[in-house]
Design an enzyme around this catalytic site. Structure first.
Site, PDB file in Angstrom:
ATOM      1  N   LYS A   1      43.759  55.895  40.474  1.00  0.00           N
ATOM      2  CA  LYS A   1      44.424  54.642  40.209  1.00  0.00           C
ATOM      3  C   LYS A   1      45.691  54.395  40.847  1.00  0.00           C
ATOM      4  O   LYS A   1      46.441  55.553  41.025  1.00  0.00           O
ATOM      5  CB  LYS A   1      44.423  54.450  38.775  1.00  0.00           C
ATOM      6  CG  LYS A   1      44.629  52.934  38.249  1.00  0.00           C
ATOM      7  CD  LYS A   1      43.066  52.279  38.264  1.00  0.00           C
ATOM      8  CE  LYS A   1      43.208  51.163  37.489  1.00  0.00           C
ATOM      9  NZ  LYS A   1      41.868  50.580  36.950  1.00  0.00           N
TER      10      LYS A   1
ATOM     11  N   THR B   1      31.550  43.481  36.604  1.00  0.00           N
ATOM     12  CA  THR B   1      32.202  44.190  35.454  1.00  0.00           C
ATOM     13  C   THR B   1      31.585  43.276  34.288  1.00  0.00           C
ATOM     14  O   THR B   1      31.135  43.988  33.452  1.00  0.00           O
ATOM     15  CB  THR B   1      33.466  44.254  35.644  1.00  0.00           C
ATOM     16  OG1 THR B   1      34.086  44.830  36.787  1.00  0.00           O
ATOM     17  CG2 THR B   1      34.065  45.213  34.593  1.00  0.00           C
TER      18      THR B   1
ATOM     19  N   GLY C   1      41.296  37.408  27.157  1.00  0.00           N
ATOM     20  CA  GLY C   1      41.609  37.647  28.843  1.00  0.00           C
ATOM     21  C   GLY C   1      40.466  36.810  29.487  1.00  0.00           C
ATOM     22  O   GLY C   1      39.378  36.813  29.150  1.00  0.00           O
TER      23      GLY C   1
ATOM     24  N   GLY D   1      40.622  36.521  33.189  1.00  0.00           N
ATOM     25  CA  GLY D   1      40.500  37.086  34.610  1.00  0.00           C
ATOM     26  C   GLY D   1      39.112  37.182  34.923  1.00  0.00           C
ATOM     27  O   GLY D   1      37.836  36.754  34.354  1.00  0.00           O
ATOM     28  N   ASN D   2      38.997  37.802  35.963  1.00  0.00           N
ATOM     29  CA  ASN D   2      37.719  38.125  36.741  1.00  0.00           C
ATOM     30  C   ASN D   2      36.693  38.778  35.658  1.00  0.00           C
ATOM     31  O   ASN D   2      35.615  38.371  35.595  1.00  0.00           O
ATOM     32  CB  ASN D   2      37.979  39.323  37.814  1.00  0.00           C
ATOM     33  CG  ASN D   2      36.477  39.660  38.273  1.00  0.00           C
ATOM     34  OD1 ASN D   2      35.899  40.716  37.912  1.00  0.00           O
ATOM     35  ND2 ASN D   2      35.962  39.001  39.526  1.00  0.00           N
TER      36      ASN D   2
ATOM     37  N   GLY E   1      36.891  39.117  32.262  1.00  0.00           N
ATOM     38  CA  GLY E   1      36.698  38.244  30.872  1.00  0.00           C
ATOM     39  C   GLY E   1      36.125  36.884  31.093  1.00  0.00           C
ATOM     40  O   GLY E   1      35.047  36.433  30.268  1.00  0.00           O
TER      41      GLY E   1
ATOM     42  N   SER F   1      31.080  48.958  42.853  1.00  0.00           N
ATOM     43  CA  SER F   1      31.705  49.535  44.225  1.00  0.00           C
ATOM     44  C   SER F   1      31.245  50.367  44.806  1.00  0.00           C
ATOM     45  O   SER F   1      31.395  50.794  46.129  1.00  0.00           O
ATOM     46  CB  SER F   1      33.148  50.197  43.507  1.00  0.00           C
ATOM     47  OG  SER F   1      33.956  49.120  43.435  1.00  0.00           O
TER      48      SER F   1
HETATM   49  N1  GLU Z   1      39.437  48.371  38.567  1.00  0.00           N
HETATM   50  C1  GLU Z   1      38.187  48.666  38.113  1.00  0.00           C
HETATM   51  C2  GLU Z   1      38.039  49.658  36.793  1.00  0.00           C
HETATM   52  O1  GLU Z   1      39.021  49.763  36.429  1.00  0.00           O
HETATM   53  C3  GLU Z   1      37.262  48.928  39.127  1.00  0.00           C
HETATM   54  C4  GLU Z   1      37.722  50.142  39.829  1.00  0.00           C
HETATM   55  C5  GLU Z   1      36.647  50.584  41.239  1.00  0.00           C
HETATM   56  O2  GLU Z   1      35.740  49.649  41.543  1.00  0.00           O
HETATM   57  O3  GLU Z   1      37.215  51.379  41.913  1.00  0.00           O
HETATM   58  O4  GLU Z   1      37.111  50.087  36.421  1.00  0.00           O
END
Ligand code: GLU
Length: 413
Positions: free
Chosen positions: A105, A189, A216, A218-219, A221, A347
């Protein structure tokens, strides 16, 4: 407000699972430390000519199962312990959902809303200049997270590609479609979370017309809200960083979205009462969905939650101290590492498309994603039952740690 250290929460969750599965101490101590931490200073020329220096992080936590994988967050409250926790949770999440990745991350301490588009682009590109030798399609693959967008991912892929001298779309996921992004990644998500909730409700024998509140917008929520409404749930509470709205009669998510686009906030939406982000969590609803930031549910408000199911669409929304309280009260917590894993699962689908150069339709992508989510939910529920656990989080952790351990053993680590 008391600051709760998210890495401490993450390590308490891990220790709890380690105890239940009787994990060997040497494996536990290895899982308690990230493989590598990058901390860079990012100098950026601002529009007024001044130079400002930002702090950027990338934590590469564990790569036993494959390249480090996880998003990049732009937020003023980013700090090293938060990024470490999020990187650890990615290692668990990727193992739970069964994609061949480790966990990583990153983040930059910045409020992107205060930057012009040009400043944001320069910041994003400079960050890649500073870390590009440490990432790569088979090394570490970033993606969007809080406040980062497909557009930002496109700048970063472009910068990386220029530096290495070849177009390398698989180095970052969550890209725009025009640049090798995947169909379905934007809603993934939210869509995935709704599949998990559907599977959990099926197992419980669902009541009709359940009410739901989502923190939330955002994308994650807002897509979750759309899919929840589509599935026949009554959306009665919504919030964004500026505050929330509540109507026991329910509201039309699409209309709320139009309102937010025009007004820049949810507050004031006709026919609803105002609620704070804290009060939203305590509304009389069947299902509660924290889809914003960490530590929203803690020892002080866990007793006041009225929902019987919590679906953690944010990462780390429940502090470790709240888990035993929620469990004692018989509240089902669908843990983040399962509930929001649809993002990274898609992803993975984007990455495989980039590497093969062959692209799927949205229907194909969402169908594959749905299977990942159904399988992951079943695996988590089964592990929890096998270990006679009431909480799904510990089940998810045991499942993930077993999978990571298996890979470590196979590689002789
Ligand atoms: N940021 C997203 C998560 O927390 C996606 C991470 C990704 O696709 O690598 O799972």
């Amino acid at each position: 407000m008391l600051k709760i250290n998210p890495f401490k929460t993450a390590m308490e969750q891990l220790s709890h699972a380690a105890e239940k599965m009787k994990l060997a101490p040497e494996i536990l101590s290895q899982l308690k430390k990230p493989d590598r931490i990058l901390h860079v200073s990012i100098p950026v020329r601002m529009d007024d000519g001044a130079k400002k220096v930002f702090d950027g992080f990338r934590v590469q936590y564990n790569n036993a199962r494959g390249p480090y994988k996880g998003g990049l967050r732009f937020h003023p409250q980013v700090d090293m312990d938060e990024v470490k926790a999020l990187a650890f949770w990615m290692s668990i999440k990727n193992a739970v959902v069964g994609v061949p990745y480790g966990g990583g991350k990153g983040g930059i301490i910045v409020d992107p809303k205060q930057l012009s588009k040009g400043e944001l682009e320069r910041l994003s590109r400079k960050f890649i200049d500073l870390i590009y030798k440490n990432i790569g399609e088979y090394v570490d693959v970033p993606a969007p997270d809080v406040n980062t967008t497909p557009e930002i991912m496109a700048w970063m892929v472009d910068e990386y590609s220029q530096l290495v001298g070849k177009f390398t779309p698989a180095v970052i996921t969550g890209k725009p479609l025009s640049m090798g992004g995947s169909q379905g990644r934007e809603e993934a998500t939210g869509f995935g979370g709704m599949v998990v909730l559907r599977e959990i409700l099926k197992r419980r024998g669902r009541k009709k017309s359940q009410s739901i509140a989502i923190q939330g917008f955002g994308n994650v929520g807002h897509f979750f809200a759309l899919f929840a409404q589509k599935a026949g749930l009554k959306v009665v509470g919504l919030s964004d960083s500026k505050g929330g709205i509540y109507s026991p009669k329910g509201m039309d998510v699409k209309k709320v979205m139009e309102w937010k686009k025009q007004m820049g906030q949810l507050k004031g939406y006709p026919g609803t009462a105002e609620v704070t982000n804290e009060k939203l969590l305590e509304l009389p609803v069947d299902i509660l969905v924290p889809a914003a930031l960490e530590n929203q549910i803690h020892a002080r408000n866990a007793k006041k939650i009225k929902a019987s199911i919590i679906v953690e669409m944010a990462n780390g929304p429940t502090a470790a101290e709240a888990d035993p309280i929620l469990n004692r009260r018989g509240i089902t917590v669908v843990p983040d590492v399962l509930a929001n894993s649809g993002g990274v699962a898609t992803s993975y689908l984007e990455w495989t498309q980039n590497l093969s150069g062959y692209y799927w339709s949205k229907e194909e992508v969402l169908k594959k994603l749905e299977k990942y989510m159904i399988d992951a939910t079943a695996a988590v529920v089964n592990t929890s039952e096998e270990y006679k656990l009431k909480d799904l989080r510990t089940g998810a952790f045991i499942l993930a740690v077993s999978r990571i351990m298996e890979a470590m053993k196979a590689r002789g680590l």
